[in-house]
Write a protein that holds these residues in place. Sequence first.
Motif, PDB file in Angstrom:
ATOM      1  N   PHE A  68       7.203  -0.405  -6.161  1.00 36.67           N
ATOM      2  CA  PHE A  68       6.534  -1.080  -7.267  1.00 36.67           C
ATOM      3  C   PHE A  68       5.100  -0.580  -7.328  1.00 36.67           C
ATOM      4  CE2 PHE A  68       3.832  -4.791  -8.555  1.00 36.67           C
ATOM      5  CZ  PHE A  68       4.178  -4.803  -9.894  1.00 36.67           C
ATOM      6  N   ILE A  69       4.653  -0.225  -8.531  1.00 37.47           N
ATOM      7  CA  ILE A  69       3.273   0.233  -8.720  1.00 37.47           C
ATOM      8  C   ILE A  69       2.430  -0.957  -9.163  1.00 37.47           C
ATOM      9  CG2 ILE A  69       1.754   1.820  -9.951  1.00 37.47           C
ATOM     10  CD1 ILE A  69       4.206   3.623 -10.412  1.00 37.47           C
ATOM     11  N   VAL A  70       1.406  -1.272  -8.387  1.00 40.24           N
ATOM     12  CA  VAL A  70       0.525  -2.391  -8.734  1.00 40.24           C
ATOM     13  C   VAL A  70      -0.137  -2.081 -10.078  1.00 40.24           C
ATOM     14  CG1 VAL A  70      -1.493  -3.746  -8.042  1.00 40.24           C
ATOM     15  CG2 VAL A  70       0.109  -2.896  -6.299  1.00 40.24           C
ATOM     16  N   PRO A  71       0.012  -2.977 -11.062  1.00 35.24           N
ATOM     17  CA  PRO A  71      -0.487  -2.675 -12.416  1.00 35.24           C
ATOM     18  C   PRO A  71      -2.006  -2.595 -12.496  1.00 35.24           C
ATOM     19  CG  PRO A  71       0.273  -4.944 -12.272  1.00 35.24           C
ATOM     20  CD  PRO A  71       0.675  -4.289 -10.983  1.00 35.24           C
ATOM     21  N   GLU A  72      -2.460  -1.882 -13.515  1.00 32.19           N
ATOM     22  CA  GLU A  72      -3.904  -1.716 -13.725  1.00 32.19           C
ATOM     23  C   GLU A  72      -4.585  -3.045 -14.025  1.00 32.19           C
ATOM     24  OE1 GLU A  72      -5.499   1.052 -13.156  1.00 32.19           O
ATOM     25  OE2 GLU A  72      -3.630   2.098 -12.698  1.00 32.19           O
ATOM     26  N   THR A  73      -3.813  -4.014 -14.517  1.00 35.18           N
ATOM     27  CA  THR A  73      -4.384  -5.318 -14.864  1.00 35.18           C
ATOM     28  C   THR A  73      -4.506  -6.245 -13.657  1.00 35.18           C
ATOM     29  OG1 THR A  73      -2.137  -6.019 -15.452  1.00 35.18           O
ATOM     30  CG2 THR A  73      -3.554  -5.244 -17.246  1.00 35.18           C
ATOM     31  N   GLU A  74      -3.976  -5.815 -12.511  1.00 35.20           N
ATOM     32  CA  GLU A  74      -3.971  -6.663 -11.312  1.00 35.20           C
ATOM     33  C   GLU A  74      -5.271  -6.490 -10.531  1.00 35.20           C
ATOM     34  OE1 GLU A  74      -2.695  -9.477  -9.592  1.00 35.20           O
ATOM     35  OE2 GLU A  74      -0.722  -8.499  -9.650  1.00 35.20           O
ATOM     36  N   SER A  75      -5.906  -7.604 -10.192  1.00 37.51           N
ATOM     37  CA  SER A  75      -7.095  -7.543  -9.341  1.00 37.51           C
ATOM     38  C   SER A  75      -6.671  -7.258  -7.903  1.00 37.51           C
ATOM     39  CB  SER A  75      -7.856  -8.872  -9.397  1.00 37.51           C
ATOM     40  OG  SER A  75      -8.295  -9.138 -10.715  1.00 37.51           O
ATOM     41  N   ALA A  76      -7.567  -6.661  -7.142  1.00 35.80           N
ATOM     42  CA  ALA A  76      -7.261  -6.316  -5.746  1.00 35.80           C
ATOM     43  C   ALA A  76      -6.915  -7.568  -4.944  1.00 35.80           C
ATOM     44  CB  ALA A  76      -8.443  -5.595  -5.122  1.00 35.80           C
ATOM     45  N   PHE A  77      -5.961  -7.434  -4.024  1.00 42.27           N
ATOM     46  CA  PHE A  77      -5.577  -8.545  -3.156  1.00 42.27           C
ATOM     47  C   PHE A  77      -5.054  -7.980  -1.840  1.00 42.27           C
ATOM     48  CE2 PHE A  77      -1.754  -7.381  -5.458  1.00 42.27           C
ATOM     49  CZ  PHE A  77      -0.727  -7.485  -4.523  1.00 42.27           C
ATOM     50  N   THR A  78      -4.900  -8.841  -0.853  1.00 39.34           N
ATOM     51  CA  THR A  78      -4.356  -8.413   0.437  1.00 39.34           C
ATOM     52  C   THR A  78      -2.976  -9.022   0.646  1.00 39.34           C
ATOM     53  OG1 THR A  78      -5.372 -10.253   1.641  1.00 39.34           O
ATOM     54  CG2 THR A  78      -6.650  -8.216   1.481  1.00 39.34           C
ATOM     55  N   PHE A  79      -2.226  -8.408   1.562  1.00 36.85           N
ATOM     56  CA  PHE A  79      -0.954  -8.975   2.001  1.00 36.85           C
ATOM     57  C   PHE A  79      -0.809  -8.679   3.483  1.00 36.85           C
ATOM     58  CE2 PHE A  79       0.180  -4.591   1.383  1.00 36.85           C
ATOM     59  CZ  PHE A  79       1.251  -4.336   2.220  1.00 36.85           C
ATOM     60  N   ILE A  80       0.096  -9.380   4.134  1.00 38.35           N
ATOM     61  CA  ILE A  80       0.362  -9.157   5.552  1.00 38.35           C
ATOM     62  C   ILE A  80       1.501  -8.153   5.651  1.00 38.35           C
ATOM     63  CG2 ILE A  80       0.926 -10.201   7.774  1.00 38.35           C
ATOM     64  CD1 ILE A  80      -1.709 -11.181   6.531  1.00 38.35           C
ATOM     65  N   ASN A  81       1.212  -6.979   6.234  1.00 37.13           N
ATOM     66  CA  ASN A  81       2.241  -5.941   6.293  1.00 37.13           C
ATOM     67  C   ASN A  81       3.247  -6.220   7.414  1.00 37.13           C
ATOM     68  OD1 ASN A  81       1.046  -5.032   8.708  1.00 37.13           O
ATOM     69  ND2 ASN A  81      -0.122  -3.438   7.683  1.00 37.13           N
TER      70      ASN A  81
END
Length: 234
Positions: A169-182
């Motif tokens: 999945f490509i994070v969209p250009e409209t999405e603000s930066a965020f973190t996740f737990i890998n």
Amino acid sequence: MNTFNIGILSIIFTLLRAYSVAKNLWLNYMNKQSNYLKLLLILLPLPALAYDERASLEQYPTKDIVAYFQQAQQKGLTGIAQKCKSVYARLATPGEIIKTIIKGGGTEVISSAAEEGDWVVENICPATGNEQYWVEKAKFHQYYHDPVTVSSKLNYLRFIPTGKMMNYFIVPETESAFTFINSWGKKQLLRAGDIVIQPVSQPKSFYHVPKQSFFCTYNILVTAHKSSNNFASN
């Protein structure tokens, strides 16, 4: 020359030798002090830098990556890709920390301490700076075949990917930066344009792949049905 003068000259030569030895000892001492000072100046900022790297992630919201990816799948925004490009790899040194650094993009992720049998993998992708990353022992041979050639890189071998199917999945250009737990419990930053991949056979495992690295090393087998710019995550 009388005995008195010879004695005086002998004393002078002895003093000169002593002075020369003392001077050399002093210079060596000062050089060592200078080297210690230089080393101290190099090492002192490191804890602060490490702290800043960790602290910088705290400014971003953290999302549940499982729910995030499921939402993207339900909206038909994911595709399927395979890693196709061969890599260089070597056995990691136990305790080694591997930084994944993308050319022009800085540090992407810092690994956990490597254990016996873990691997350091290097992508063959000059556009990204041939970035390296850590792969656990248990997963390495799931992703790579046995080595096919001995590399010209000292201590490295060349491996061909097994071609595991990956949802992406490509994070969209409209999405603000965020973190996740890998998948190894580390916080990782996702920005617009970055790629999230999920092994088809491991639905709970998620990885971040920088955009440049993804398009350099993966083949897209099934393209996502819609533009991810239509995606609005919760």
